[in-house]
Design an enzyme around this catalytic site. Sequence first.
Site, PDB file in Angstrom:
ATOM      1  N   HIS A 102     -62.810 -83.922 -51.812  1.00  0.00           N
ATOM      2  CA  HIS A 102     -63.006 -85.349 -51.461  1.00  0.00           C
ATOM      3  C   HIS A 102     -64.962 -85.720 -52.920  1.00  0.00           C
ATOM      4  O   HIS A 102     -65.961 -86.139 -52.326  1.00  0.00           O
ATOM      5  CB  HIS A 102     -64.356 -84.784 -50.222  1.00  0.00           C
ATOM      6  CG  HIS A 102     -64.604 -85.696 -49.213  1.00  0.00           C
ATOM      7  ND1 HIS A 102     -64.948 -85.565 -48.038  1.00  0.00           N
ATOM      8  CD2 HIS A 102     -64.369 -86.597 -50.272  1.00  0.00           C
ATOM      9  CE1 HIS A 102     -64.715 -87.462 -47.808  1.00  0.00           C
ATOM     10  NE2 HIS A 102     -65.288 -87.891 -48.719  1.00  0.00           N
ATOM     11  N   ASP A 233     -61.678 -87.994 -45.322  1.00  0.00           N
ATOM     12  CA  ASP A 233     -61.456 -86.796 -45.599  1.00  0.00           C
ATOM     13  C   ASP A 233     -60.734 -86.386 -43.846  1.00  0.00           C
ATOM     14  O   ASP A 233     -61.012 -86.385 -43.126  1.00  0.00           O
ATOM     15  CB  ASP A 233     -62.223 -86.222 -45.633  1.00  0.00           C
ATOM     16  CG  ASP A 233     -62.282 -84.494 -45.958  1.00  0.00           C
ATOM     17  OD1 ASP A 233     -60.893 -83.950 -45.530  1.00  0.00           O
ATOM     18  OD2 ASP A 233     -63.347 -83.564 -47.038  1.00  0.00           O
ATOM     19  N   ASP A 235     -59.726 -83.842 -43.107  1.00  0.00           N
ATOM     20  CA  ASP A 235     -60.035 -82.409 -42.006  1.00  0.00           C
ATOM     21  C   ASP A 235     -61.070 -83.210 -41.244  1.00  0.00           C
ATOM     22  O   ASP A 235     -60.961 -82.802 -40.293  1.00  0.00           O
ATOM     23  CB  ASP A 235     -60.038 -81.457 -42.784  1.00  0.00           C
ATOM     24  CG  ASP A 235     -62.195 -81.370 -43.085  1.00  0.00           C
ATOM     25  OD1 ASP A 235     -62.635 -82.838 -43.126  1.00  0.00           O
ATOM     26  OD2 ASP A 235     -62.192 -80.997 -44.635  1.00  0.00           O
ATOM     27  N   GLU A 278     -58.316 -85.139 -49.451  1.00  0.00           N
ATOM     28  CA  GLU A 278     -58.323 -83.299 -49.271  1.00  0.00           C
ATOM     29  C   GLU A 278     -56.944 -83.193 -49.151  1.00  0.00           C
ATOM     30  O   GLU A 278     -56.698 -81.531 -47.653  1.00  0.00           O
ATOM     31  CB  GLU A 278     -59.745 -82.901 -47.955  1.00  0.00           C
ATOM     32  CG  GLU A 278     -60.691 -82.847 -48.814  1.00  0.00           C
ATOM     33  CD  GLU A 278     -61.209 -81.704 -50.312  1.00  0.00           C
ATOM     34  OE1 GLU A 278     -60.409 -80.786 -49.794  1.00  0.00           O
ATOM     35  OE2 GLU A 278     -62.094 -82.048 -50.394  1.00  0.00           O
TER      36      GLU A 278
END
Length: 326
Positions: A102, A233, A235, A278
């Site tokens: 990122h 992202d 996550d 990511e």
Amino acid sequence: MSDEPKPFVGIIWAPFSKGQAKPGTEEGPEAVKKAGLVEKLRDQGCDVKDYGDLHFDDIPHDHPYKNAKNPRTVGCANKKLASAVEEVKEDGRTCVVVGGDHSLGIGSISGHAKTEPDLGVIWFDAHADINTPVTSLSGNMHGQPVAFLLKELKDEVSGVPGFKWLKPCLSAEDIVYIGLRDVDDAEHCFLKSLGIKYYSMTEIDQLGIGKVMEETLHYLLAKKKRPIHLSFDVDGLDPSLTPATGTPVPGGLTLREGIYVAEQLYKTGLLSAVDIVEINPRLGETQEGVDSTVNTAVSIILSCFGKAREGSHSSSCSIPQPRKSI
């Protein structure tokens, strides 16, 4: 025939991992490519131009600057990415950057801002990524991109080697976070002191994703319509969906919620660039975990370009008539 204009998409593959410490994010773009992203976008009616893989240099003797690791390598990579994104935007296409870690948000958003200086940004992430070379505890630059982009924090990142080319392009009111649940103390201070709009998982649970997106779009677009950049992202989603990532945090958004975010942005007609970052194929404990992460990322991108869960957006259809019995 569909009554909606065909999306024109330009894809940049950005295999980069030096913004963090775990090898493998440089393999994310190839995994997404092999999952058929280009073909699937074309199948749903997009005009796709593949701008190819960027090649990033490792800068020798790249010593830390304060706490920031690999600053020259990260800065050089982002300069190259910014130029590539600017090219895609000048070609009149919605830009998709497939990363990579990122830290690439610095180049992607600054390149986008060269052609669209009045951007609004949605940062979809478990983390605020607004540390500075002084406040970062890990030194990993994938936790610092927002600080490099904000005009209000320009003094906090001045003098970092590798970034002479960069001019901050966002103000604090230009960004909204969605999905926060792992924020450092210094980052929390920046968010509060700058008055940055954010939705943690607590707010998302309280309000529901529908209300969150309604408020987000009103916040970014109420004064004037402007291009939107989604920096996504993986996550930000729950690790049960995207386990093959470097800094997973339990309790993230569901796939339904992630797709809803993408759908709502598509419906605005203002989505101008998307980062998906990511993905780390080396970190999935099983092949199933890697496949889940990659396929989830592909699903999000397809939803950004009009894939509808209720089926076709066709404006005309014929309903089969029952046959008369003889």
